[in-house]
Design a protein around this motif. Structure first.
Motif, PDB file in Angstrom:
ATOM      1  N   SER A   1       0.748  -1.232   0.169  1.00 10.60           N
ATOM      2  CA  SER A   1      -0.023   0.080   0.076  1.00 10.60           C
ATOM      3  C   SER A   1       0.906   1.329   0.046  1.00 10.60           C
ATOM      4  CB  SER A   1      -0.949   0.231   1.090  1.00 10.60           C
ATOM      5  OG  SER A   1      -0.332   0.322   2.479  1.00 10.60           O
ATOM      6  N   GLY A   2       2.118   1.411   0.406  1.00 10.45           N
ATOM      7  CA  GLY A   2       2.687   2.465   0.907  1.00 10.45           C
ATOM      8  C   GLY A   2       1.927   3.316   1.668  1.00 10.45           C
ATOM      9  N   ASP A   3       2.186   4.649   1.647  1.00 11.74           N
ATOM     10  CA  ASP A   3       1.198   5.374   2.512  1.00 11.74           C
ATOM     11  C   ASP A   3      -0.023   5.956   1.528  1.00 11.74           C
ATOM     12  OD1 ASP A   3       3.156   5.390   4.369  1.00 11.74           O
ATOM     13  OD2 ASP A   3       3.764   7.327   4.323  1.00 11.74           O
ATOM     14  N   ILE A   4      -1.093   5.568   2.172  1.00 11.81           N
ATOM     15  CA  ILE A   4      -2.425   5.858   1.270  1.00 11.81           C
ATOM     16  C   ILE A   4      -2.865   7.280   1.557  1.00 11.81           C
ATOM     17  CG2 ILE A   4      -5.063   5.159   0.851  1.00 11.81           C
ATOM     18  CD1 ILE A   4      -4.018   2.284   1.898  1.00 11.81           C
ATOM     19  N   GLY A   5      -3.358   7.924   0.673  1.00 10.37           N
ATOM     20  CA  GLY A   5      -3.696   9.521   0.732  1.00 10.37           C
ATOM     21  C   GLY A   5      -5.082   9.573   1.143  1.00 10.37           C
ATOM     22  N   ARG A   6      -5.625  10.851   1.226  1.00 13.73           N
ATOM     23  CA  ARG A   6      -6.989  11.311   1.882  1.00 13.73           C
ATOM     24  C   ARG A   6      -7.926  11.137   0.343  1.00 13.73           C
ATOM     25  NH1 ARG A   6      -7.327  14.287   5.981  1.00 13.73           N
ATOM     26  NH2 ARG A   6      -9.228  13.425   6.211  1.00 13.73           N
ATOM     27  N   THR A   7      -9.037  10.772   0.771  1.00 13.19           N
ATOM     28  CA  THR A   7     -10.128  10.863  -0.174  1.00 13.19           C
ATOM     29  C   THR A   7     -10.309  12.339  -0.886  1.00 13.19           C
ATOM     30  OG1 THR A   7     -10.989   8.780   0.821  1.00 13.19           O
ATOM     31  CG2 THR A   7     -12.296  10.122  -0.768  1.00 13.19           C
ATOM     32  N   ASN A   8     -10.355  13.352   0.063  1.00 17.57           N
ATOM     33  CA  ASN A   8     -10.807  14.838  -0.054  1.00 17.57           C
ATOM     34  C   ASN A   8      -9.761  15.606   0.333  1.00 17.57           C
ATOM     35  OD1 ASN A   8     -13.574  14.371  -1.074  1.00 17.57           O
ATOM     36  ND2 ASN A   8     -14.047  13.880   0.850  1.00 17.57           N
ATOM     37  N   ASP A   9      -8.593  15.687  -0.564  1.00 21.23           N
ATOM     38  CA  ASP A   9      -7.383  16.391  -0.306  1.00 21.23           C
ATOM     39  C   ASP A   9      -7.569  17.664  -0.965  1.00 21.23           C
ATOM     40  OD1 ASP A   9      -4.332  17.023  -0.506  1.00 21.23           O
ATOM     41  OD2 ASP A   9      -4.167  15.612   0.578  1.00 21.23           O
ATOM     42  N   LEU A  10      -7.123  18.879  -0.512  1.00 20.65           N
ATOM     43  CA  LEU A  10      -7.157  19.992  -1.084  1.00 20.65           C
ATOM     44  C   LEU A  10      -6.161  20.079  -2.407  1.00 20.65           C
ATOM     45  CD1 LEU A  10      -7.451  22.538   2.013  1.00 20.65           C
ATOM     46  CD2 LEU A  10      -9.281  21.932   0.483  1.00 20.65           C
ATOM     47  N   LEU A  11      -5.146  19.608  -2.325  1.00 19.21           N
ATOM     48  CA  LEU A  11      -4.060  19.412  -3.326  1.00 19.21           C
ATOM     49  C   LEU A  11      -3.923  18.309  -4.187  1.00 19.21           C
ATOM     50  CD1 LEU A  11      -0.831  20.664  -1.436  1.00 19.21           C
ATOM     51  CD2 LEU A  11      -2.070  21.626  -3.264  1.00 19.21           C
ATOM     52  N   LEU A  12      -4.461  17.198  -3.792  1.00 18.44           N
ATOM     53  CA  LEU A  12      -4.174  15.982  -4.361  1.00 18.44           C
ATOM     54  C   LEU A  12      -5.510  15.189  -4.754  1.00 18.44           C
ATOM     55  CD1 LEU A  12      -1.059  14.601  -2.679  1.00 18.44           C
ATOM     56  CD2 LEU A  12      -1.198  15.866  -4.625  1.00 18.44           C
ATOM     57  N   PHE A  13      -5.434  14.381  -5.840  1.00 17.57           N
ATOM     58  CA  PHE A  13      -6.703  13.489  -6.114  1.00 17.57           C
ATOM     59  C   PHE A  13      -6.847  12.391  -5.247  1.00 17.57           C
ATOM     60  CE2 PHE A  13      -5.023  15.426 -10.118  1.00 17.57           C
ATOM     61  CZ  PHE A  13      -5.848  16.283 -10.447  1.00 17.57           C
ATOM     62  N   PRO A  14      -8.102  11.712  -5.385  1.00 16.23           N
ATOM     63  CA  PRO A  14      -8.170  10.554  -4.498  1.00 16.23           C
ATOM     64  C   PRO A  14      -7.363   9.388  -4.899  1.00 16.23           C
ATOM     65  CG  PRO A  14     -10.339  11.365  -5.033  1.00 16.23           C
ATOM     66  CD  PRO A  14      -9.256  12.012  -5.867  1.00 16.23           C
ATOM     67  N   PRO A  15      -6.990   8.483  -4.049  1.00 13.86           N
ATOM     68  CA  PRO A  15      -6.090   7.142  -4.226  1.00 13.86           C
ATOM     69  C   PRO A  15      -6.839   6.423  -5.068  1.00 13.86           C
ATOM     70  CG  PRO A  15      -6.105   7.746  -1.884  1.00 13.86           C
ATOM     71  CD  PRO A  15      -7.151   8.578  -2.701  1.00 13.86           C
ATOM     72  N   LEU A  16      -6.158   5.775  -6.077  1.00 12.94           N
ATOM     73  CA  LEU A  16      -7.028   4.538  -6.819  1.00 12.94           C
ATOM     74  C   LEU A  16      -6.995   3.309  -5.804  1.00 12.94           C
ATOM     75  CD1 LEU A  16      -5.069   4.728 -10.318  1.00 12.94           C
ATOM     76  CD2 LEU A  16      -7.114   5.588  -9.708  1.00 12.94           C
ATOM     77  N   LYS A  17      -7.748   2.088  -6.144  1.00 15.56           N
ATOM     78  CA  LYS A  17      -7.860   0.998  -5.294  1.00 15.56           C
ATOM     79  C   LYS A  17      -7.359  -0.161  -5.913  1.00 15.56           C
ATOM     80  CE  LYS A  17     -11.885   3.178  -2.996  1.00 15.56           C
ATOM     81  NZ  LYS A  17     -13.137   3.145  -2.713  1.00 15.56           N
ATOM     82  N   PRO A  18      -6.712  -0.964  -5.220  1.00 17.33           N
ATOM     83  CA  PRO A  18      -6.383  -2.484  -5.849  1.00 17.33           C
ATOM     84  C   PRO A  18      -7.758  -3.267  -6.087  1.00 17.33           C
ATOM     85  CG  PRO A  18      -6.008  -2.493  -3.588  1.00 17.33           C
ATOM     86  CD  PRO A  18      -6.351  -1.059  -4.106  1.00 17.33           C
ATOM     87  N   LYS A  19      -7.555  -3.952  -7.016  1.00 20.36           N
ATOM     88  CA  LYS A  19      -8.937  -4.796  -7.410  1.00 20.36           C
ATOM     89  C   LYS A  19      -8.602  -6.384  -7.170  1.00 20.36           C
ATOM     90  CE  LYS A  19     -10.733  -1.756 -10.821  1.00 20.36           C
ATOM     91  NZ  LYS A  19     -10.788  -1.446 -12.191  1.00 20.36           N
ATOM     92  N   LYS A  20      -7.159  -6.496  -6.819  1.00 20.68           N
ATOM     93  CA  LYS A  20      -6.961  -7.988  -6.711  1.00 20.68           C
ATOM     94  C   LYS A  20      -5.751  -7.985  -5.805  1.00 20.68           C
ATOM     95  CE  LYS A  20      -5.140 -12.386  -8.567  1.00 20.68           C
ATOM     96  NZ  LYS A  20      -4.425 -12.917  -9.615  1.00 20.68           N
ATOM     97  N   ALA A  21      -5.745  -8.689  -4.689  1.00 22.12           N
ATOM     98  CA  ALA A  21      -4.517  -8.981  -3.811  1.00 22.12           C
ATOM     99  C   ALA A  21      -4.467 -10.333  -3.288  1.00 22.12           C
ATOM    100  CB  ALA A  21      -4.566  -7.866  -2.556  1.00 22.12           C
ATOM    101  N   ASP A  22      -3.468 -11.012  -3.467  1.00 21.69           N
ATOM    102  CA  ASP A  22      -3.362 -12.484  -2.932  1.00 21.69           C
ATOM    103  C   ASP A  22      -2.428 -12.298  -1.787  1.00 21.69           C
ATOM    104  OD1 ASP A  22      -4.286 -14.042  -5.108  1.00 21.69           O
ATOM    105  OD2 ASP A  22      -2.732 -13.490  -6.387  1.00 21.69           O
ATOM    106  N   VAL A  23      -1.605 -11.513  -1.595  1.00 19.04           N
ATOM    107  CA  VAL A  23      -0.816 -10.951  -0.323  1.00 19.04           C
ATOM    108  C   VAL A  23      -0.831  -9.459  -0.489  1.00 19.04           C
ATOM    109  CG1 VAL A  23       1.129 -11.092   0.837  1.00 19.04           C
ATOM    110  CG2 VAL A  23       0.681 -13.036  -0.797  1.00 19.04           C
ATOM    111  N   LEU A  24      -1.312  -8.821   0.687  1.00 13.46           N
ATOM    112  CA  LEU A  24      -1.551  -7.360   0.988  1.00 13.46           C
ATOM    113  C   LEU A  24      -0.740  -6.821   2.087  1.00 13.46           C
ATOM    114  CD1 LEU A  24      -3.197  -4.900   0.246  1.00 13.46           C
ATOM    115  CD2 LEU A  24      -5.005  -5.720   1.770  1.00 13.46           C
TER     116      LEU A  24
END
Length: 458
Positions: free
Chosen positions: A185-208
């Motif tokens: 995941s690294g560091d996940i950002g905010r959904t509503n950030d004043l500067l940045l867009f919302p994070p994308l989301k993974p659709k598959k994860a065998d090991v998370l």
């Protein structure tokens, strides 16, 4: 080790929130995800001086989720220890890593020089963890990658870097190893950030592998923080003090500039000198101009915002400004007071009760920032104890990290049930809260690995 087994070495950010490093050993390839510096508690910082419990020369490649110090700051040491492979990251991540590593090396050189001159180090002579020459030897290994494309980085290993908010260039990383999907995941950002867009989301994860910095905690909305900041500025300036904002030079500093500029433009705060004292932060501002696709700011907004700030580059200018008692707003590194220009201001300004110290980001255990938030009344700066009488304030809604609800939401597109989930990058309480949340929401079992453990994946 046979070829159908993959071993994961937790070399950092396991059982703690700092020093992110995960070694994936496929049996014939070794890939390091992130290469961060330990910060905070002394027992953790001392680990930066130790050799990691793996043969560094055998590592084939390093993949970076983003450019922050606790994810990239160990790279020059890794190269000194014999690493000679490619270091992959998005172009903004590598640009930020260059800025951060050069700044970190410079600060370490200056602090070692000052410690030797003033004799406050236990080591004789005091030495930097790495210097500018070490950074110079590290940069040639950098290899930029485009986001959202599968790339064959090694035999039997494909990687994809997906937009993740948080800071410019930040991604989560997907590895495809012999048909099995590993998601970091690294560091996940905010959904509503004043500067940045919302994070994308993974659709598959065998090991998370999922971060848990704010597990169990909810942020107020960023917009709700604006009236609080407005009041803090006005209260501080009206009593003749200055507002000091320790800030991470990447994204947080630019966000605070944006907020102060907007409040000034709307005539909600008085027109006082506003200072951004961070050569690194100034370089990141340049990066905002070159990376339009990664953030929400228009070029004209960036220009207008910058025109209202004194951007300090020279150390001499810092030393002059720190003794100036006229009311002002100062943004300077570092975000957790582990080093940086803000310490120079606090050395001379900490005893003035009219001043306010405003924290706008996470304060890790053992850092000066955490200790002041917990009520410490003195501060150790450059080997000397300084009485601390400033007002202290904290606004959590401005964190660049997803809160508990956003972390849970980030996983909601995963269609399969992961075979293994590792909760990383969090202190014990936060990791356990996220573990409980994952079980209650998805019915998935998650593990909390400890530092230097090795987990085998079938």
């Amino acid at each position: 080790m046979t070829n159908n087994k993959i071993n994961i070495h937790f070399l950092g950010a396991a059982g703690t929130v700092t020093g992110s490093k995960y070694l994936v050993d496929t049996g014939n390839r070794k890939i390091l995800i992130d290469c961060g510096l330990f910060q905070g508690l002394k027992e953790l910082r001392l680990k930066n001086w130790e050799y990691p419990p793996v043969n560094v020369a055998d590592i084939d490649a390093v993949l970076l989720t983003h450019g922050h110090m606790d994810h990239t700051g160990y790279l020059p040491r890794l190269v000194k220890q014999g690493f000679k492979g490619p270091i992959y990251g998005t172009n903004p991540t590598l640009d930020i890593a260059k800025i951060i590593l050069n700044d970190s090396a410079k600060i370490q050189e200056q602090e070692a020089e000052r410690a030797n001159k003033e004799g406050y180090s236990k080591h004789s002579p005091a030495e930097p963890l790495y210097d500018l020459n070490d950074v110079e030897k590290t940069i040639p290994y950098f290899k930029g990658v485009p986001p959202s494309q599968w790339l064959p980085i090694l035999k039997d290993v494909k990687a994809r870097f997906q937009y993740n908010g948080h800071i410019l260039g930040a991604t989560y990383i997907e590895l495809d190893i012999r048909g099995k999907r590993f998601v970091f995941s690294g560091d996940i950002g905010r959904t509503n950030d004043l500067l940045l867009f919302p994070p994308l989301k993974p659709k598959k994860a065998d090991v998370l592998f999922i971060e848990s910095t704010y597990g169990g905690r909810l942020h107020p909305d960023e917009v709700e923080a604006l009236p609080q900041i407005e009041k803090l500025v006005n209260d501080t300036i009206n009593r003749g003090g200055s507002l000091f904002v320790p800030s991470f030079s990447v994204e947080r500093a630019q966000l605070m500039m944006l907020i102060f500029w907007k409040l000034l433009k709307e005539k909600k705060i008085p027109r006082v000198q506003m200072i951004m004292d961070s050569p690194m932060g100034a370089n990141v501002l340049e990066l905002f101009h070159r990376t339009r696709d990664w953030h929400r700011l228009e070029d004209n907004e960036c220009d207008e915002m910058c025109s209202h700030f004194t951007v300090v580059s020279s150390y001499r200018e810092t030393m002059e400004l720190r003794t100036d008692n006229k009311p002002k707003i100062v943004i300077a590194g570092s975000g957790m007071l582990t080093g940086g220009r803000m310490l120079n201001y606090l050395e001379t300004q900490a005893q003035n009760p009219n001043n306010t110290l405003l924290f706008v980001g996470y304060q890790a255990e053992g850092t000066r920032g955490r200790k002041l938030l917990e009520g410490d009344k003195e501060l150790k700066v450059y080997g000397k104890w300084v009485p601390f009488d400033m007002e202290v304030a904290e606004i959590e809604g401005l964190s660049a990290h997803a809160d508990h609800a956003e972390l849970m939401d980030w996983m909601d597109k995963i269609k399969n049930k992961p075979e293994r989930i590792f909760i990383v990058h969090g202190e014990k309480e936060s990791a356990e809260a996220l573990q409980k949340g994952i079980k209650e929401t998805y019915g998935w079992d998650a593990e909390i690995p400890q530092l230097y453990t090795i987990e085998e994946i079938e």
